[in-house]
Scaffold this active site. Structure first.
Site, mmCIF file in Angstrom:
data_model
loop_
_atom_site.group_PDB
_atom_site.id
_atom_site.type_symbol
_atom_site.label_atom_id
_atom_site.label_comp_id
_atom_site.label_asym_id
_atom_site.label_seq_id
_atom_site.Cartn_x
_atom_site.Cartn_y
_atom_site.Cartn_z
ATOM 1 N N CYS A 1 0.819 -1.230 0.000
ATOM 2 C CA CYS A 1 0.000 0.000 0.000
ATOM 3 C C CYS A 1 0.845 1.270 0.000
ATOM 4 O O CYS A 1 0.311 2.362 -0.232
ATOM 5 C CB CYS A 1 -0.972 -0.003 1.169
ATOM 6 N N HIS B 1 -3.091 7.226 2.840
ATOM 7 C CA HIS B 1 -3.529 5.976 2.219
ATOM 8 C C HIS B 1 -4.972 5.719 2.647
ATOM 9 O O HIS B 1 -5.300 5.777 3.837
ATOM 10 C CB HIS B 1 -2.596 4.851 2.653
ATOM 11 N N ASN C 1 -10.128 -0.084 0.307
ATOM 12 C CA ASN C 1 -8.665 0.008 0.262
ATOM 13 C C ASN C 1 -8.178 -0.571 -1.063
ATOM 14 O O ASN C 1 -8.242 -1.773 -1.279
ATOM 15 C CB ASN C 1 -8.091 -0.767 1.449
#
Ligand SMILES: CC(C)(COP(=O)(O)OP(=O)(O)OC[C@H]1O[C@@H](n2cnc3c(N)ncnc32)[C@H](O)[C@@H]1OP(=O)(O)O)[C@@H](O)C(=O)NCCC(=O)NCCS
Length: 320
Positions: free
Chosen positions: A113, A246, A276
Protein backbone atom coordinates in the site's frame (compact mmCIF):
# COMPACT_ATOMS: atom_id res chain seq x y z
CA UNK A 1 16.17 21.22 -11.00
CA UNK A 2 12.96 19.97 -9.40
CA UNK A 3 10.02 17.83 -10.46
CA UNK A 4 6.34 18.70 -10.38
CA UNK A 5 3.13 16.78 -10.98
CA UNK A 6 1.78 17.95 -14.34
CA UNK A 7 -1.28 15.67 -14.60
CA UNK A 8 -3.34 13.12 -12.69
CA UNK A 9 -5.81 10.38 -13.68
CA UNK A 10 -7.87 7.56 -12.21
CA UNK A 11 -9.89 4.50 -13.16
CA UNK A 12 -12.39 2.41 -11.24
CA UNK A 13 -13.89 -0.75 -12.77
CA UNK A 14 -17.59 -0.54 -13.65
CA UNK A 15 -18.87 -3.24 -11.28
CA UNK A 16 -19.76 -1.97 -7.79
CA UNK A 17 -20.28 -4.21 -4.76
CA UNK A 18 -21.93 -2.55 -1.75
CA UNK A 19 -21.64 -3.89 1.79
CA UNK A 20 -25.22 -5.12 1.47
CA UNK A 21 -24.28 -6.94 -1.77
CA UNK A 22 -21.54 -8.78 0.15
CA UNK A 23 -23.99 -9.78 2.90
CA UNK A 24 -26.47 -10.98 0.25
CA UNK A 25 -23.68 -13.03 -1.38
CA UNK A 26 -23.09 -14.89 1.89
CA UNK A 27 -20.35 -12.87 3.65
CA UNK A 28 -21.23 -12.95 7.38
CA UNK A 29 -21.30 -9.15 7.80
CA UNK A 30 -23.58 -6.11 7.81
CA UNK A 31 -23.42 -2.69 6.17
CA UNK A 32 -23.58 -1.14 9.64
CA UNK A 33 -20.52 -3.10 10.91
CA UNK A 34 -18.35 -2.26 7.91
CA UNK A 35 -19.37 1.41 7.76
CA UNK A 36 -18.86 2.13 11.45
CA UNK A 37 -15.52 0.28 11.71
CA UNK A 38 -13.98 1.41 8.42
CA UNK A 39 -16.05 4.11 6.67
CA UNK A 40 -16.30 1.82 3.62
CA UNK A 41 -19.68 1.75 1.81
CA UNK A 42 -18.73 -0.02 -1.43
CA UNK A 43 -15.85 -1.28 -3.57
CA UNK A 44 -15.29 -1.69 -7.33
CA UNK A 45 -14.44 -5.11 -8.75
CA UNK A 46 -12.82 -5.88 -12.12
CA UNK A 47 -14.36 -7.85 -14.98
CA UNK A 48 -12.85 -11.28 -15.69
CA UNK A 49 -10.78 -10.01 -18.62
CA UNK A 50 -9.33 -6.92 -16.87
CA UNK A 51 -5.70 -6.93 -15.72
CA UNK A 52 -3.73 -4.44 -13.60
CA UNK A 53 -2.13 -3.03 -16.76
CA UNK A 54 -5.60 -2.27 -18.19
CA UNK A 55 -6.55 -0.33 -15.07
CA UNK A 56 -3.20 1.49 -15.13
CA UNK A 57 -3.66 2.24 -18.84
CA UNK A 58 -7.00 4.00 -18.34
CA UNK A 59 -5.68 6.09 -15.42
CA UNK A 60 -2.42 6.85 -17.28
CA UNK A 61 -4.21 8.08 -20.40
CA UNK A 62 -6.13 10.60 -18.27
CA UNK A 63 -2.96 11.74 -16.48
CA UNK A 64 -1.07 12.14 -19.76
CA UNK A 65 -3.95 14.11 -21.32
CA UNK A 66 -4.01 16.42 -18.28
CA UNK A 67 -0.24 16.90 -18.55
CA UNK A 68 -0.39 17.50 -22.32
CA UNK A 69 2.13 14.72 -23.00
CA UNK A 70 1.66 12.20 -25.83
CA UNK A 71 1.83 8.55 -24.76
CA UNK A 72 4.68 7.96 -27.23
CA UNK A 73 6.76 10.63 -25.44
CA UNK A 74 6.62 8.96 -22.01
CA UNK A 75 10.11 8.21 -20.69
CA UNK A 76 10.20 6.48 -17.27
CA UNK A 77 7.24 4.24 -16.33
CA UNK A 78 6.80 2.94 -12.77
CA UNK A 79 3.81 0.79 -11.81
CA UNK A 80 3.24 0.28 -8.10
CA UNK A 81 1.33 -2.98 -7.73
CA UNK A 82 0.95 -6.03 -5.52
CA UNK A 83 -1.25 -7.75 -8.08
CA UNK A 84 0.81 -7.73 -11.32
CA UNK A 85 -0.49 -9.12 -14.62
CA UNK A 86 2.05 -11.98 -14.46
CA UNK A 87 5.11 -13.07 -12.50
CA UNK A 88 7.27 -11.44 -15.14
CA UNK A 89 7.76 -9.25 -17.10
CA UNK A 90 6.71 -6.23 -15.05
CA UNK A 91 3.26 -4.69 -15.40
CA UNK A 92 5.13 -1.46 -16.24
CA UNK A 93 6.57 -3.07 -19.40
CA UNK A 94 3.10 -4.31 -20.40
CA UNK A 95 1.71 -0.82 -19.76
CA UNK A 96 4.49 0.70 -21.84
CA UNK A 97 3.50 -1.54 -24.76
CA UNK A 98 -0.22 -0.75 -24.38
CA UNK A 99 0.61 2.99 -24.35
CA UNK A 100 2.73 2.68 -27.48
CA UNK A 101 5.78 4.12 -25.72
CA UNK A 102 9.23 2.57 -26.26
CA UNK A 103 12.78 2.74 -25.01
CA UNK A 104 12.51 4.46 -21.62
CA UNK A 105 13.03 2.53 -18.37
CA UNK A 106 9.99 0.66 -17.03
CA UNK A 107 9.69 -1.35 -13.83
CA UNK A 108 7.29 -2.27 -11.03
CA UNK A 109 7.60 -1.22 -7.40
CA UNK A 110 6.45 -3.72 -4.77
CA UNK A 111 5.84 -1.85 -1.53
CA UNK A 112 2.19 -2.93 -1.14
CA UNK A 113 0.00 0.00 0.00
CA UNK A 114 3.04 2.34 0.17
CA UNK A 115 3.90 1.53 -3.46
CA UNK A 116 2.66 4.81 -4.90
CA UNK A 117 4.72 7.05 -2.60
CA UNK A 118 7.73 4.77 -3.16
CA UNK A 119 7.25 5.13 -6.94
CA UNK A 120 6.76 8.87 -6.71
CA UNK A 121 9.93 9.31 -4.62
CA UNK A 122 12.00 7.23 -7.08
CA UNK A 123 10.56 9.10 -10.09
CA UNK A 124 11.17 12.47 -8.42
CA UNK A 125 14.84 11.58 -7.95
CA UNK A 126 15.24 10.42 -11.55
CA UNK A 127 13.50 13.48 -13.03
CA UNK A 128 15.44 15.88 -10.79
CA UNK A 129 18.77 14.30 -11.69
CA UNK A 130 18.02 14.61 -15.41
CA UNK A 131 18.21 10.81 -15.86
CA UNK A 132 14.77 10.85 -17.53
CA UNK A 133 12.78 13.54 -19.41
CA UNK A 134 9.49 12.77 -17.63
CA UNK A 135 7.88 10.00 -15.59
CA UNK A 136 4.54 8.22 -15.40
CA UNK A 137 3.82 6.72 -11.97
CA UNK A 138 0.74 4.51 -11.68
CA UNK A 139 -0.70 2.53 -8.79
CA UNK A 140 -2.91 -0.32 -10.03
CA UNK A 141 -4.43 -3.13 -8.00
CA UNK A 142 -6.83 -6.07 -8.32
CA UNK A 143 -7.26 -7.16 -4.71
CA UNK A 144 -10.54 -8.95 -5.50
CA UNK A 145 -8.38 -11.82 -6.86
CA UNK A 146 -6.29 -12.25 -3.69
CA UNK A 147 -9.12 -12.07 -1.13
CA UNK A 148 -10.65 -15.06 0.63
CA UNK A 149 -14.31 -14.08 0.19
CA UNK A 150 -15.25 -16.32 3.12
CA UNK A 151 -12.99 -14.36 5.52
CA UNK A 152 -15.08 -11.40 6.72
CA UNK A 153 -12.11 -9.93 8.59
CA UNK A 154 -10.34 -9.09 5.32
CA UNK A 155 -12.67 -9.36 2.32
CA UNK A 156 -14.81 -6.34 3.23
CA UNK A 157 -11.78 -4.03 3.37
CA UNK A 158 -10.31 -4.05 -0.15
CA UNK A 159 -11.21 -3.12 -3.73
CA UNK A 160 -9.83 -2.71 -7.26
CA UNK A 161 -8.73 0.45 -9.07
CA UNK A 162 -5.89 2.56 -10.44
CA UNK A 163 -4.53 6.08 -10.27
CA UNK A 164 -1.65 7.78 -12.06
CA UNK A 165 0.44 10.95 -12.14
CA UNK A 166 2.87 12.44 -14.65
CA UNK A 167 6.04 14.13 -13.36
CA UNK A 168 7.97 16.69 -15.41
CA UNK A 169 11.12 18.73 -14.72
CA UNK A 170 10.49 22.15 -13.25
CA UNK A 171 12.49 25.22 -12.15
CA UNK A 172 10.07 25.78 -9.27
CA UNK A 173 9.80 23.03 -6.65
CA UNK A 174 6.69 20.88 -7.00
CA UNK A 175 7.76 17.81 -5.01
CA UNK A 176 9.24 19.45 -1.89
CA UNK A 177 10.29 16.37 0.08
CA UNK A 178 9.80 12.60 0.15
CA UNK A 179 10.62 10.09 2.87
CA UNK A 180 10.59 6.27 2.61
CA UNK A 181 10.85 3.65 5.36
CA UNK A 182 10.46 -0.08 5.96
CA UNK A 183 10.65 -2.46 8.91
CA UNK A 184 10.69 -6.02 7.63
CA UNK A 185 10.42 -7.48 11.12
CA UNK A 186 6.65 -6.90 10.74
CA UNK A 187 6.34 -8.75 7.41
CA UNK A 188 3.85 -11.31 8.79
CA UNK A 189 1.41 -8.63 10.11
CA UNK A 190 -0.11 -8.15 6.62
CA UNK A 191 0.82 -10.57 3.87
CA UNK A 192 -0.15 -12.99 1.12
CA UNK A 193 2.17 -15.82 2.10
CA UNK A 194 1.67 -18.12 -0.89
CA UNK A 195 4.27 -18.79 -3.57
CA UNK A 196 4.32 -20.55 -6.93
CA UNK A 197 6.44 -23.68 -6.88
CA UNK A 198 6.70 -26.41 -9.51
CA UNK A 199 3.48 -25.32 -11.19
CA UNK A 200 1.35 -25.04 -8.06
CA UNK A 201 0.55 -22.41 -5.42
CA UNK A 202 2.18 -23.43 -2.13
CA UNK A 203 0.76 -21.68 0.96
CA UNK A 204 -2.23 -19.36 1.08
CA UNK A 205 -2.74 -17.08 -1.95
CA UNK A 206 -5.02 -14.79 0.10
CA UNK A 207 -4.56 -11.65 2.22
CA UNK A 208 -3.82 -12.38 5.89
CA UNK A 209 -3.86 -9.55 8.41
CA UNK A 210 -3.63 -8.78 12.11
CA UNK A 211 -6.10 -5.89 11.90
CA UNK A 212 -5.59 -4.34 15.32
CA UNK A 213 -1.78 -4.45 15.11
CA UNK A 214 -1.94 -2.86 11.65
CA UNK A 215 -4.23 -0.13 12.94
CA UNK A 216 -1.91 0.94 15.77
CA UNK A 217 1.24 0.70 13.66
CA UNK A 218 -0.27 2.71 10.79
CA UNK A 219 -1.40 5.65 12.93
CA UNK A 220 2.01 5.89 14.62
CA UNK A 221 4.21 5.75 11.51
CA UNK A 222 1.96 7.99 9.39
CA UNK A 223 2.15 10.70 12.04
CA UNK A 224 5.92 10.30 12.44
CA UNK A 225 6.68 10.39 8.72
CA UNK A 226 4.47 13.45 8.19
CA UNK A 227 6.43 15.36 10.84
CA UNK A 228 9.74 14.12 9.42
CA UNK A 229 8.75 15.31 5.93
CA UNK A 230 7.59 18.72 7.16
CA UNK A 231 10.94 19.15 8.97
CA UNK A 232 12.81 18.32 5.75
CA UNK A 233 10.84 21.02 3.92
CA UNK A 234 11.09 23.45 6.89
CA UNK A 235 7.31 23.80 7.06
CA UNK A 236 4.96 23.68 10.07
CA UNK A 237 1.97 21.31 10.34
CA UNK A 238 -0.32 24.28 9.68
CA UNK A 239 1.17 24.58 6.16
CA UNK A 240 -0.61 21.38 5.07
CA UNK A 241 -3.61 22.44 2.97
CA UNK A 242 -4.60 18.89 2.04
CA UNK A 243 -3.77 15.60 3.74
CA UNK A 244 -4.07 12.54 1.48
CA UNK A 245 -3.39 9.49 3.63
CA UNK A 246 -3.53 5.98 2.22
CA UNK A 247 -7.26 5.25 1.94
CA UNK A 248 -7.30 2.11 4.10
CA UNK A 249 -9.79 2.95 6.75
CA UNK A 250 -11.54 6.16 7.82
CA UNK A 251 -10.68 5.60 11.48
CA UNK A 252 -6.93 5.37 10.71
CA UNK A 253 -7.19 8.57 8.65
CA UNK A 254 -9.16 10.40 11.36
CA UNK A 255 -6.73 9.36 14.10
CA UNK A 256 -3.71 10.41 12.00
CA UNK A 257 -5.24 13.80 11.13
CA UNK A 258 -6.14 14.40 14.79
CA UNK A 259 -2.57 13.69 15.91
CA UNK A 260 -1.27 16.08 13.24
CA UNK A 261 -3.77 18.81 14.27
CA UNK A 262 -5.31 18.78 10.78
CA UNK A 263 -9.08 19.42 10.73
CA UNK A 264 -11.25 16.77 8.99
CA UNK A 265 -12.28 19.18 6.22
CA UNK A 266 -8.66 19.25 5.01
CA UNK A 267 -8.42 15.46 4.66
CA UNK A 268 -9.27 13.98 1.25
CA UNK A 269 -11.45 10.90 1.78
CA UNK A 270 -12.48 8.51 -1.00
CA UNK A 271 -12.23 5.18 0.87
CA UNK A 272 -16.02 5.17 1.37
CA UNK A 273 -16.51 4.63 -2.38
CA UNK A 274 -13.66 2.29 -3.35
CA UNK A 275 -12.40 0.67 -0.10
CA UNK A 276 -8.66 0.01 0.26
CA UNK A 277 -7.16 -0.16 -3.24
CA UNK A 278 -3.61 -0.52 -1.87
CA UNK A 279 -1.06 1.24 -4.15
CA UNK A 280 -3.88 2.88 -6.14
CA UNK A 281 -5.55 4.60 -3.21
CA UNK A 282 -3.47 7.80 -2.93
CA UNK A 283 -3.48 8.70 -6.66
CA UNK A 284 -7.23 7.91 -6.80
CA UNK A 285 -7.89 10.40 -3.99
CA UNK A 286 -5.42 12.94 -5.39
CA UNK A 287 -7.05 12.91 -8.82
CA UNK A 288 -10.52 13.39 -7.36
CA UNK A 289 -9.45 16.42 -5.30
CA UNK A 290 -7.56 17.93 -8.26
CA UNK A 291 -10.43 17.48 -10.72
CA UNK A 292 -13.13 18.78 -8.38
CA UNK A 293 -11.07 21.94 -7.79
CA UNK A 294 -10.27 21.44 -4.10
CA UNK A 295 -6.50 21.36 -4.68
CA UNK A 296 -5.40 24.72 -6.08
CA UNK A 297 -2.04 26.10 -7.29
CA UNK A 298 0.32 27.06 -4.50
CA UNK A 299 -1.27 24.72 -1.95
CA UNK A 300 0.66 22.08 -0.03
CA UNK A 301 -0.47 18.47 -0.38
CA UNK A 302 0.88 15.82 2.01
CA UNK A 303 0.54 12.24 0.76
CA UNK A 304 1.15 9.46 3.30
CA UNK A 305 1.42 5.74 2.51
CA UNK A 306 1.63 2.69 4.76
CA UNK A 307 1.35 -1.01 3.99
CA UNK A 308 2.66 -4.55 4.14
CA UNK A 309 6.35 -5.01 4.64
CA UNK A 310 5.87 -3.04 6.77
CA UNK A 311 6.54 -0.05 4.56
CA UNK A 312 5.63 3.61 4.92
CA UNK A 313 6.49 6.90 3.29
CA UNK A 314 5.43 10.35 2.21
CA UNK A 315 5.50 12.94 -0.54
CA UNK A 316 4.96 16.63 0.20
CA UNK A 317 4.04 18.57 -2.92
CA UNK A 318 3.44 22.25 -3.68
CA UNK A 319 0.70 22.23 -6.30
CA UNK A 320 1.04 24.24 -9.47
C1 LIG B 1 -10.07 -4.71 10.50
C2 LIG B 1 -10.71 -3.83 11.58
C3 LIG B 1 -11.79 -2.96 10.96
C4 LIG B 1 -11.36 -4.75 12.61
O1 LIG B 1 -11.94 -3.96 13.63
P1 LIG B 1 -11.76 -4.42 15.16
O2 LIG B 1 -12.51 -3.46 15.97
O3 LIG B 1 -10.27 -4.54 15.39
O4 LIG B 1 -12.48 -5.78 15.14
P2 LIG B 1 -11.93 -7.21 15.63
O5 LIG B 1 -11.01 -7.79 14.63
O6 LIG B 1 -11.48 -7.08 17.05
O7 LIG B 1 -13.29 -8.01 15.63
C5 LIG B 1 -14.36 -7.66 16.48
C6 LIG B 1 -15.51 -8.58 16.18
O8 LIG B 1 -16.07 -8.25 14.90
C7 LIG B 1 -16.11 -9.41 14.09
N1 LIG B 1 -15.91 -9.04 12.69
C8 LIG B 1 -14.76 -8.95 12.02
N2 LIG B 1 -14.99 -8.58 10.74
C9 LIG B 1 -16.32 -8.45 10.62
C10 LIG B 1 -17.18 -8.11 9.57
N3 LIG B 1 -16.71 -7.81 8.33
N4 LIG B 1 -18.50 -8.06 9.79
C11 LIG B 1 -19.01 -8.33 11.00
N5 LIG B 1 -18.25 -8.69 12.06
C12 LIG B 1 -16.92 -8.74 11.87
C13 LIG B 1 -15.00 -10.30 14.61
O9 LIG B 1 -15.23 -11.64 14.27
C14 LIG B 1 -15.09 -10.06 16.09
O10 LIG B 1 -16.14 -10.81 16.60
P3 LIG B 1 -15.93 -11.60 18.00
O11 LIG B 1 -15.71 -10.51 19.02
O12 LIG B 1 -17.22 -12.34 18.13
O13 LIG B 1 -14.73 -12.46 17.79
C15 LIG B 1 -9.64 -2.94 12.27
O14 LIG B 1 -8.79 -3.73 13.06
C16 LIG B 1 -8.85 -2.17 11.29
O15 LIG B 1 -9.33 -1.26 10.67
N6 LIG B 1 -7.52 -2.51 11.10
C17 LIG B 1 -6.72 -1.91 10.07
C18 LIG B 1 -6.94 -2.67 8.80
C19 LIG B 1 -6.29 -2.01 7.59
O16 LIG B 1 -6.55 -0.87 7.33
N7 LIG B 1 -5.46 -2.78 6.86
C20 LIG B 1 -4.79 -2.32 5.70
C21 LIG B 1 -3.67 -1.43 6.05
S1 LIG B 1 -2.67 -1.06 4.68
Amino acid sequence: MHSRIAGTGRYLPARVLTNDDLARQGVDTTDEWVRTRTGIRQRHVVADDEMASDLALAASRQALAAAGIAAADVDLIIVATTTPDMIFPSTACILQDKLGAHGGPAFDVQAVCSGFVYGLAIADGMVRSGAVRNALVAGAEIYSRILDWSDRKTCVLFGDGAGAVVLVPSREPGVLATRLHADGSHHAMLCVPGQVRDGAVVGSPYVHMDGQAVFKFAVRVLTEVADETLAAAALPRSAIDWLIPHQANLRIMDATARRLDIPPERVVVTVDRHANTSAASIPLALDEAVRDGRIRPGQHVMMLGVGGGFTWGSALVRWG
